[in-house]
Structures are given as C-alpha cells and as structure tokens.
Design an enzyme around this catalytic site. Structure first.
Site, PDB file in Angstrom:
ATOM      1  N   CYS A  49       0.956  -1.198  -0.057  1.00 23.79           N
ATOM      2  CA  CYS A  49       0.003  -0.040  -0.041  1.00 23.79           C
ATOM      3  C   CYS A  49       0.812   1.330  -0.148  1.00 23.79           C
ATOM      4  CB  CYS A  49      -1.013   0.034   1.214  1.00 23.79           C
ATOM      5  SG  CYS A  49      -1.860  -1.573   1.672  1.00 23.79           S
ATOM      6  N   CYS A  52       1.644   3.534  -3.174  1.00 25.19           N
ATOM      7  CA  CYS A  52       0.656   4.590  -3.539  1.00 25.19           C
ATOM      8  C   CYS A  52       0.170   5.672  -2.636  1.00 25.19           C
ATOM      9  CB  CYS A  52      -0.536   3.817  -4.183  1.00 25.19           C
ATOM     10  SG  CYS A  52      -0.249   3.047  -5.764  1.00 25.19           S
ATOM     11  N   HIS A  53       0.052   5.173  -1.303  1.00 25.81           N
ATOM     12  CA  HIS A  53      -0.680   6.091  -0.583  1.00 25.81           C
ATOM     13  C   HIS A  53       0.298   6.857   0.464  1.00 25.81           C
ATOM     14  CE1 HIS A  53      -4.628   4.344  -1.655  1.00 25.81           C
ATOM     15  NE2 HIS A  53      -3.891   3.465  -1.641  1.00 25.81           N
ATOM     16  N   MET A 103      -8.001   2.420  -7.980  1.00 27.78           N
ATOM     17  CA  MET A 103      -7.399   1.539  -6.961  1.00 27.78           C
ATOM     18  C   MET A 103      -7.736   0.002  -7.495  1.00 27.78           C
ATOM     19  SD  MET A 103      -6.777   0.750  -3.423  1.00 27.78           S
ATOM     20  CE  MET A 103      -7.334  -0.412  -2.494  1.00 27.78           C
ATOM     21  N   HIS A 339       6.094  11.121 -11.119  1.00 28.82           N
ATOM     22  CA  HIS A 339       6.364   9.776 -11.124  1.00 28.82           C
ATOM     23  C   HIS A 339       7.383   9.390 -12.066  1.00 28.82           C
ATOM     24  CE1 HIS A 339       4.719   5.853  -9.428  1.00 28.82           C
ATOM     25  NE2 HIS A 339       4.913   5.375 -10.843  1.00 28.82           N
TER      26      HIS A 339
HETATM   27 FE1  DHE Z   1       6.791   1.240 -10.483  1.00 27.33          FE
HETATM   28  C1  DHE Z   1       9.024   2.442 -12.388  1.00 27.33           C
HETATM   29  C2  DHE Z   1       7.156   3.645  -8.622  1.00 27.33           C
HETATM   30  C3  DHE Z   1       3.936   0.165  -8.699  1.00 27.33           C
HETATM   31  C4  DHE Z   1       6.714  -1.769 -12.187  1.00 27.33           C
HETATM   32  N1  DHE Z   1       7.844   2.895 -10.493  1.00 27.33           N
HETATM   33  C5  DHE Z   1       8.774   3.217 -11.522  1.00 27.33           C
HETATM   34  C6  DHE Z   1       9.452   4.643 -11.039  1.00 27.33           C
HETATM   35  C7  DHE Z   1       8.902   4.952  -9.988  1.00 27.33           C
HETATM   36  C8  DHE Z   1       7.797   4.019  -9.603  1.00 27.33           C
HETATM   37  C9  DHE Z   1       8.964   6.101  -8.974  1.00 27.33           C
HETATM   38  C10 DHE Z   1      10.382   5.353 -11.936  1.00 27.33           C
HETATM   39  C11 DHE Z   1      11.871   4.898 -11.800  1.00 27.33           C
HETATM   40  C12 DHE Z   1      12.879   5.554 -12.129  1.00 27.33           C
HETATM   41  O1  DHE Z   1      12.959   5.680 -13.526  1.00 27.33           O
HETATM   42  O2  DHE Z   1      13.989   5.971 -11.716  1.00 27.33           O
HETATM   43  N2  DHE Z   1       5.649   1.938  -8.989  1.00 27.33           N
HETATM   44  C13 DHE Z   1       6.051   3.048  -8.070  1.00 27.33           C
HETATM   45  C14 DHE Z   1       4.813   3.139  -7.150  1.00 27.33           C
HETATM   46  O3  DHE Z   1       5.104   4.055  -6.275  1.00 27.33           O
HETATM   47  C15 DHE Z   1       4.130   2.290  -7.424  1.00 27.33           C
HETATM   48  C16 DHE Z   1       2.695   3.024  -7.942  1.00 27.33           C
HETATM   49  C17 DHE Z   1       3.581   1.555  -6.019  1.00 27.33           C
HETATM   50  C18 DHE Z   1       4.363   0.660  -5.200  1.00 27.33           C
HETATM   51  O4  DHE Z   1       4.069   0.182  -4.518  1.00 27.33           O
HETATM   52  O5  DHE Z   1       5.518   0.500  -5.825  1.00 27.33           O
HETATM   53  C19 DHE Z   1       4.397   1.169  -8.567  1.00 27.33           C
HETATM   54  N3  DHE Z   1       5.502  -0.706 -10.415  1.00 27.33           N
HETATM   55  C20 DHE Z   1       4.526  -0.788  -9.820  1.00 27.33           C
HETATM   56  C21 DHE Z   1       4.108  -2.113 -10.024  1.00 27.33           C
HETATM   57  O6  DHE Z   1       2.907  -2.435  -9.303  1.00 27.33           O
HETATM   58  C22 DHE Z   1       4.926  -2.769 -10.992  1.00 27.33           C
HETATM   59  C23 DHE Z   1       3.891  -2.817 -12.176  1.00 27.33           C
HETATM   60  C24 DHE Z   1       5.382  -4.426 -10.739  1.00 27.33           C
HETATM   61  C25 DHE Z   1       6.290  -4.182  -9.495  1.00 27.33           C
HETATM   62  O7  DHE Z   1       7.652  -4.765  -9.856  1.00 27.33           O
HETATM   63  O8  DHE Z   1       6.182  -3.842  -8.540  1.00 27.33           O
HETATM   64  C26 DHE Z   1       6.065  -1.630 -11.175  1.00 27.33           C
HETATM   65  N4  DHE Z   1       8.024   0.389 -12.006  1.00 27.33           N
HETATM   66  C27 DHE Z   1       7.732  -0.965 -12.670  1.00 27.33           C
HETATM   67  C28 DHE Z   1       8.747  -1.023 -13.589  1.00 27.33           C
HETATM   68  C29 DHE Z   1       9.205   0.468 -13.861  1.00 27.33           C
HETATM   69  C30 DHE Z   1       8.647   1.259 -12.734  1.00 27.33           C
HETATM   70  C31 DHE Z   1       8.745  -2.269 -14.408  1.00 27.33           C
HETATM   71  C32 DHE Z   1      10.401   0.754 -14.767  1.00 27.33           C
HETATM   72  C33 DHE Z   1       9.983   0.845 -16.116  1.00 27.33           C
HETATM   73  C34 DHE Z   1      11.097   1.133 -17.379  1.00 27.33           C
HETATM   74  O9  DHE Z   1      10.923   0.595 -18.197  1.00 27.33           O
HETATM   75  O10 DHE Z   1      11.889   1.878 -16.908  1.00 27.33           O
END
Ligand code: DHE
Length: 561
Positions: A49, A52-53, A103, A339
């Site tokens: 959680c 996101c929150h 959500m 983000h």
């Molecule tokens: Fe991500 C990138 C934050 C949920 C997979 N994610 C990012 C980035 C941030 C971020 C800040 C950019 C990083 C950078 O480029 O320096 N992500 C968050 C969250 O805060 C969020 C919404 C909730 C959490 O609890 O983390 C979240 N993200 C997810 C997922 O649920 C995903 C789908 C699966 C997982 O692994 O948790 C996910 N996020 C990704 C991926 C990237 C990413 C694969 C990189 C994408 C890329 O091609 O560079």
C-alpha cells in the site's frame, strides 16, 4: 470536541502531532488491534500500500488514508474525510474490489482476513517510521568482491548486450537471462521486489534497487555474473542511476528513497554511501510536505547533473555532482505528483508524468529550465515512454495512461535543425491513439515498425492479460491485440496473470512480455517476434516467480525506447 469545520481543521493539525488530544480521541474510535495484528498489517501496508498512499498515508498516486483529514481549496472551501468516516465495511469493499478511481482489487492478492485486518489498520493513526542516516547506511554497506579482485576483462562468453535483468518481484531476486539462448544465467538475491535495473555507462554493471531500499551492484564480467556490493539506503525506495556525463562515467551512483524522503550519493564501484540529502520541503502550491518521495532519477548527458523528480512537491531537482562537497541544486517547479519518465529522442529533454495533475513536465537539461507542462488525459504513466517519428508530426514521445483509454503522442523538438518544420507542434499533444485504461508501459525500438502497450491494471481479466500493438507508420490501422496468457500455453487460473512491461531485445527484433501470475501460479516471460507478432519462446522455469520489469542491457545502457 465539537465537529465544526474550523474545529476539524484545527483537529487535523493537532492530530498530526503525536499524542495530541485529537489523536487520542481518534485512536479511541479506531478498531482495536493486538500488537501482533498491527505488526502483520504494518508489513502488508509496506509491501502493498505504501507505494501509492505514502508511509504517512497522506496520499499521492492513491488517496489519503489518514483516519481524519480536511483540506481547503483555493476558494477557502473545506472538505473533510478519512478512513474512520468510511468505516470497516466500506473499506473492506474498496480493498477487495478496487474502485473506478484506479485502486486495483486485492481480493486475489490478500485473504479475506487480511483485507479485514488492513481495513482496521488504516483506521488507526499511521506509525511514523524511523529515519535512516548516513551512519545507518554505512553500517549496512558490504563490498562482497573488492574492486581489486574483480575481473579486468569479461570472463564469460555471454553476449552481454542482450542480457535481460528481470525482476522476480515476490522472491526478492533478479534473474539474468541470456537473450540469445533464453537460458537463465543466474538468479541473484537482491532487495525485496526490485523496482528497476539501470546500467552503468560502461555496460558492465547492473544497478538494482529493492522496494526495501537495498541497492545491489551486479558485475556482468564475472564468470557467473553476481552481486559484488550492496548497501541499504532507505526503508522504502524505487529509483537508481549512475553518473553518465563525460569524465564522470560511473564515478557516482545515486538512489532515491520513498522513506525516509531523501537521496543518497554513492561511490559508483563500491556503493559506499557518501552523502545523504533530504527532500522534505515545500510543494509547488507552497505547502510544507513531510514526505516528498524521490520518484524517477536520470543522469544528464549534457552536464554533470542528475534529474531527480520529487513526487509530492512537484519539484524537479537538477543535482550537480561535479562537486558533491558543495552540492549545487537547481529547483524547477512543475506539477504534482511526479512519477516516471524518459528522454526524448535527442536525450536533451526529460519528460516526466505529473500523474495527479494529468500533465507531462518536460525539462530542458541544456538550459536547466522547464521546457513545457503539457496537459494530457487522466493519470499518465509512461514508464520511460516511447520515441518515434510520426508520419505527419515528426519526432514524438508517447505515454500511456492508467486512467484513460488512449496512448498520447507529444511532439518533441528533438534535433531542432532537422525538424524545424515540425516546430509549431512542439510540446503539443498531436494525437491520442485509442487504447484501454489500465496501461502502465509503452515501448518501441528504432529498428521496429511497431508500438507496444500493455494494460495490466485494467479490471477486465482478458484485457489485463493482453497487450496491444500498432503500426507506427499508420496508427489509424486497427491495432493487434495479443492475449499473452493464452499465447503462453499455461493453464488458465482464476487469478489474473497480468501481461506487463514490453521490452525489446538488443537488435529490436523481439519483444519480451512478463506474464505476472500469483505467487503460487506459474508465471512466464513470453517472447514475441516483433515482425510477425508470433510467439517465439515461452520462458517458464520454476524459478520464474512473479516476473515484472525486464531490462535489456544494451537498450537500457543507451536509453533506447
Ligand atoms: Fe513502478 C518505474 C514507483 C508500482 C513496475 N515505478 C517506476 C518509477 C517509480 C515507480 C518512481 C520510476 C523509476 C525511475 O525511472 O527511476 N511503482 C512505483 C510506485 O510508487 C507504485 C505505484 C506503487 C508501489 O508500491 O511501488 C509502483 N511498479 C509498480 C508495480 O506494481 C509494478 C507494475 C510491478 C512491480 O514490480 O512492483 C511496477 N515500475 C515498474 C517498472 C518500472 C517502474 C517495471 C520501470 C519501467 C522502465 O521501463 O523503466
């Protein structure tokens, strides 16, 4: 205490101060929990959680989850709410089934008992976690293979350019997969739910960061590539990069924390933490925020600077690393909540999603100024975006959306002389290509004719298990929809197997999609031929548990997307 509007504002401010009369009152009204239940809920909250929150539950991508909150708009109108007001039953429904507001449903991730527990937990006052100092970070720092004992040349026969670093989310591991043979080279232990992998400027090292703030440095030159150093920089984190400007290649690494809200500058070869900088401060609206988390970070190619995007404040920092003792930072106001994002084709402009404002902010890393703030559809989520030449509008950068059924194309001035005739379109949305909501990542490759987009957050199971592909030369042609779950040949499951994160092979001929199943279901990576859209290979291995992000060494090193 009487619940007038003015009273509520005062009460909320007071509740923020731990131990205030209101906090005690709120605690009384909240469902009681045993210490053991609280510990269990705290762990689930962190893992599922907080991203996101927020740890303090003030909301960002997700809603505010404090027991009581109230806020004033520009005209002085006050709205109030809180988890206590929503109550146990409503919260259980929201957590179980999700909402139209974005959500996701947790009924296939958490048990009924866990959903009930979480509903109780968020009606109680949030715990404020401890800070994590430079000393704490130094205490966690481990050099497993000192620089002097590392190979001086590549000791394996792997085609390093085509290695994929794949996050195995729920096991706290990264799988290194040979893109040529599709064999797993090694599965290395890392932090929990590694978020991203980034490459050193040299292409030799992979830097990965776990959600738990653990940074691991993987040396691809070793006979069997393995972790050579690690450090914990925060309790909760998402981003990492190295220094890439000429003369500073890989001298430093930088990682951003969600909690505590701060970033750490490290030695590039050993990960020794050198400097910690807090990001607490004032939002673009002029309000103090206690938890401004570090979102995406990239290294400029034009100056010795990192672009550090601060989520809750909407401030984009250009951190000059040429003299880290006397650190200079340029602060560029944009919009909330920053983000993810990526470069335009020229790598001069960095485009980042301000998801709650439905905007894309573009930073000019040459002038150090905001180039544009572009209005787009609801909740942009580009990943790193996708760059290609539009047949009518010239260079464009694409973003998908969590909250809208389009892929947005923004004209970029990339290579201004060559593209002068497209100038009038620059920083405008030139086309919205019809997709479905719940898109997380878009991707293309200069050698490919296609644009790919996933839709893993769509509530429809079929759509969440599918990806869409457009012909870049004629976006009006019907898109191909590939059901990755069906194409994988894996047995159908009740839980959704989310098709997520398209990633190209180094030669741009294959596209790899993660099929992210439940923890106990078999997951897979499905490899498509980009030209024919036919399955080339399904990588299923008992070790392939919950794969999500995949990072091709060459494409990541050179920011090809
Ligand atoms: Fe991500 C990138 C934050 C949920 C997979 N994610 C990012 C980035 C941030 C971020 C800040 C950019 C990083 C950078 O480029 O320096 N992500 C968050 C969250 O805060 C969020 C919404 C909730 C959490 O609890 O983390 C979240 N993200 C997810 C997922 O649920 C995903 C789908 C699966 C997982 O692994 O948790 C996910 N996020 C990704 C991926 C990237 C990413 C694969 C990189 C994408 C890329 O091609 O560079």
């Amino acid at each position: 205490m009487k619940k007038t509007v003015v009273g509520m504002i005062a009460m909320t401010a007071m509740a923020a101060a731990m131990g205030s009369a209101f906090a005690q009152e709120a605690a009384k009204a909240a469902p009681s929990m045993t210490a053991e239940e609280k510990e269990q809920a705290k762990k689930i909250y962190f893992e599922r959680c907080a991203g996101c929150h927020g740890v303090l539950r003030k909301g960002a991508t997700g809603k505010n989850l404090e027991p009581h909150w109230s806020k004033k708009d520009k005209d002085g109108n006050v709205t109030e709410g809180g988890t206590l007001k929503l109550g146990q039953q409503r919260l259980e429904k929201i957590i179980g089934y999700g909402t139209d507001g974005g959500m996701v449903n947790f009924d296939d991730i958490l048990t009924k008992e866990e959903i009930s527990l979480m509903s109780k937990y968020i009606q109680n006052q949030p715990d404020v976690p401890p800070e994590f100092s430079l000393k704490d970070q130094l205490d966690s720092w481990k050099v497993i293979v000192p620089v002097k004992d590392r190979p001086t040349k590549q000791m394996n026969k792997l085609n390093l350019k085509n290695i994929f670093s794949v996050t195995l989310r729920d096991t706290g591991e990264v799988a290194l997969i040979d893109g040529d043979t599709k064999e797993i080279v090694n599965v290395v232990k890392t932090g929990y739910a590694v978020h991203i992998s980034r490459l050193s400027a040299s292409g030799r090292y992979v830097y990965v960061i776990g959600r738990d703030g653990r940074v691991s440095l993987i040396d691809l030159w070793m006979e069997k590539p393995a972790v050579v150093a690690e450090v914990k920089i925060a309790f909760d984190a998402r981003s990492i990069d190295t220094s890439k400007f000429k003369g500073f290649e890989d001298k430093y690494a930088i990682a951003g924390g969600y909690w505590p809200p701060q970033y750490t500058i490290m030695d590039g070869d050993t990960l020794k933490p050198l400097k910690v900088v807090s990001t607490r401060g004032v939002t673009v609206d002029g309000d103090y925020h206690p938890e401004p988390r570090v979102a995406s970070i990239v290294s400029s190619f034009i100056k010795p600077e990192w672009v550090v995007n601060i989520k809750e404040t909407g401030q984009i920092l250009l951190v000059d690393y040429s003299n880290i003792e006397n650190l200079k930072t340029t602060t560029i106001g944009s919009a909330k909540f920053l983000h993810d994002g990526g470069w335009d084709a020229s790598k001069r402009y960095f485009l980042v999603a301000a998801n709650a404002s439905n905007k894309i902010a573009a930073v000019d890393t040459k002038t150090g100024k905001l180039a544009a703030l572009v209005d787009v559809a609801k909740i942009p989520h580009p990943g790193r975006g996708a760059n290609f030449t539009h047949p009518k509008f010239g260079p464009v950068w694409a973003t998908g959306h969590l909250g809208a059924d389009v892929v947005t194309l923004i004209s970029t001035p990339s290579d201004e002389k060559k593209n002068a005739k497209f100038k009038e379109h620059n920083w405008k949305v030139v086309q919205e290509v019809k997709h479905v909501p719940g898109n997380l990542f878009v991707k293309t490759h200069p050698k490919s004719a296609n644009l790919w987009a996933d839709s893993p957050q769509n509530p429809d199971k079929d759509l969440a298990e599918s990806v869409s592909v457009w012909d870049k030369s004629d976006l009006s042609k019907p898109k191909a929809v590939l059901n990755v779950a069906k194409d994988s040949g894996l047995p159908a499951t009740k839980a959704t197997k989310r098709a997520v994160h398209p990633e190209y092979s180094a030669d741009g001929k294959e596209v790899w999609i993660s099929l992210w199943g439940g923890k106990v279901d078999q997951s897979a990576i499905v490899v498509y031929d980009d030209a024919t859209l036919k399955v080339k290979k399904v990588i299923t291995d008992p070790k392939m548990i919950t794969p999500t992000g995949k990072f091709n060494v060459y494409n990541t090193q050179h920011d090809i997307y």
